[in-house]
Enzyme design. Sequence first.
Site, PDB file in Angstrom:
ATOM      1  N   MET A 241      -0.773 -16.583  14.134  1.00  0.00           N
ATOM      2  CA  MET A 241      -0.079 -15.338  13.799  1.00  0.00           C
ATOM      3  C   MET A 241       0.174 -14.403  14.984  1.00  0.00           C
ATOM      4  O   MET A 241       0.601 -13.268  14.773  1.00  0.00           O
ATOM      5  CB  MET A 241      -0.875 -14.595  12.702  1.00  0.00           C
ATOM      6  CG  MET A 241      -1.054 -15.442  11.444  1.00  0.00           C
ATOM      7  SD  MET A 241      -2.057 -14.688  10.139  1.00  0.00           S
ATOM      8  CE  MET A 241      -1.006 -13.343   9.640  1.00  0.00           C
ATOM      9  N   GLU A 242      -0.074 -14.849  16.208  1.00  0.00           N
ATOM     10  CA  GLU A 242       0.074 -13.933  17.359  1.00  0.00           C
ATOM     11  C   GLU A 242       0.724 -14.537  18.600  1.00  0.00           C
ATOM     12  O   GLU A 242       1.300 -13.811  19.417  1.00  0.00           O
ATOM     13  CB  GLU A 242      -1.302 -13.373  17.793  1.00  0.00           C
ATOM     14  CG  GLU A 242      -2.042 -12.576  16.739  1.00  0.00           C
ATOM     15  CD  GLU A 242      -2.851 -13.444  15.779  1.00  0.00           C
ATOM     16  OE1 GLU A 242      -3.066 -14.635  16.100  1.00  0.00           O
ATOM     17  OE2 GLU A 242      -3.246 -12.953  14.704  1.00  0.00           O
TER      18      GLU A 242
ATOM     19  N   GLY B 138      -4.260 -23.023  12.574  1.00  0.00           N
ATOM     20  CA  GLY B 138      -4.200 -24.084  11.577  1.00  0.00           C
ATOM     21  C   GLY B 138      -3.445 -25.279  12.144  1.00  0.00           C
ATOM     22  O   GLY B 138      -2.431 -25.100  12.837  1.00  0.00           O
TER      23      GLY B 138
ATOM     24  N   ASP C   6      -8.628 -24.800  10.620  1.00  0.00           N
ATOM     25  CA  ASP C   6      -8.237 -25.246   9.278  1.00  0.00           C
ATOM     26  C   ASP C   6      -6.982 -26.099   9.420  1.00  0.00           C
ATOM     27  O   ASP C   6      -6.418 -26.210  10.510  1.00  0.00           O
ATOM     28  CB  ASP C   6      -7.962 -24.025   8.383  1.00  0.00           C
ATOM     29  CG  ASP C   6      -6.826 -23.182   8.923  1.00  0.00           C
ATOM     30  OD1 ASP C   6      -5.680 -23.424   8.551  1.00  0.00           O
ATOM     31  OD2 ASP C   6      -7.081 -22.295   9.771  1.00  0.00           O
TER      32      ASP C   6
ATOM     33  N   GLU D 270     -13.045 -13.924  18.083  1.00  0.00           N
ATOM     34  CA  GLU D 270     -12.408 -14.676  19.172  1.00  0.00           C
ATOM     35  C   GLU D 270     -12.786 -14.161  20.551  1.00  0.00           C
ATOM     36  O   GLU D 270     -12.627 -14.884  21.546  1.00  0.00           O
ATOM     37  CB  GLU D 270     -10.885 -14.676  18.971  1.00  0.00           C
ATOM     38  CG  GLU D 270     -10.508 -15.502  17.739  1.00  0.00           C
ATOM     39  CD  GLU D 270      -9.061 -15.371  17.307  1.00  0.00           C
ATOM     40  OE1 GLU D 270      -8.527 -16.334  16.731  1.00  0.00           O
ATOM     41  OE2 GLU D 270      -8.449 -14.292  17.507  1.00  0.00           O
TER      42      GLU D 270
END
Length: 227
Positions: A171-172, A77, A195, A12
Amino acid sequence: MKIAILGAMPEEIEPLLANLDAKKIDYANNEFYLAKFGAHELIIAYSKIGKVNSTLTATLMIEKFGAEKLIFTGVAGALKEGLKIGEILYATRLVQHDLDITAFGHPHGFVPGSPIFVDTDANLNEIAQRAARELGLNLKSGIIASGDQFVCDEARKAWIGAEFDASAVEMEGASVAQVCHALNVPFCVLRAISDEAGNKAEFDFDEFVVKSAKISANLALKMVELL
Ligand code: SAH
């Protein structure tokens, strides 16, 4: 101005570092890259995956390295039908989907003393939209839900989308949002879709992570140009 650009994984931030002559500083089991960009000083890092890691790195970027604004760049996602792999959105607000003291009658995502949803900075979001127009990108927006879990399950995906009206999951972002909110640092979260968070999402993730991460990183850098 000192601007932090934070990702979670090497993929990233590598597209950023490829364009910059950055100096690396090792600290707290993390690597921080300092670089000049136009009139600005950039602090770039990948936190490693998850809410704890991203909390630590965001805090250090602000408290140790003096970041005055923070841009998160990365992949996520998709939870909504209309959001496809390779598309990009900015978060209007963020929530922790796995924070659960509902046993005490509280709503999902709530603990006393913290807001459930944290809003991103309107000014940075407007700059993101201008930057996207300059790059010819169709920048979407929506609520982003974060948790310490790679979501690759239809039922979990449907629940998060419905419970929080969320467009994307990662997730962050929500932990970084809590840090920036508490320390009064304007921030935004850009996420390109890697995704669709359903069954076998891990295969799409592996195939698209690099390409999607690059789309988001390019937008982050274009934003800095406009700041
Ligand atoms: N392949 C990596 C793990 C990636 S975890 C490894 O083996 O080390 C997924 C990362 O991308 C996280 O940083 C998260 O923020 C984001 N992400 C993308 N799609 C996601 C999804 N469906 N659910 C949760 N996080 C997702």
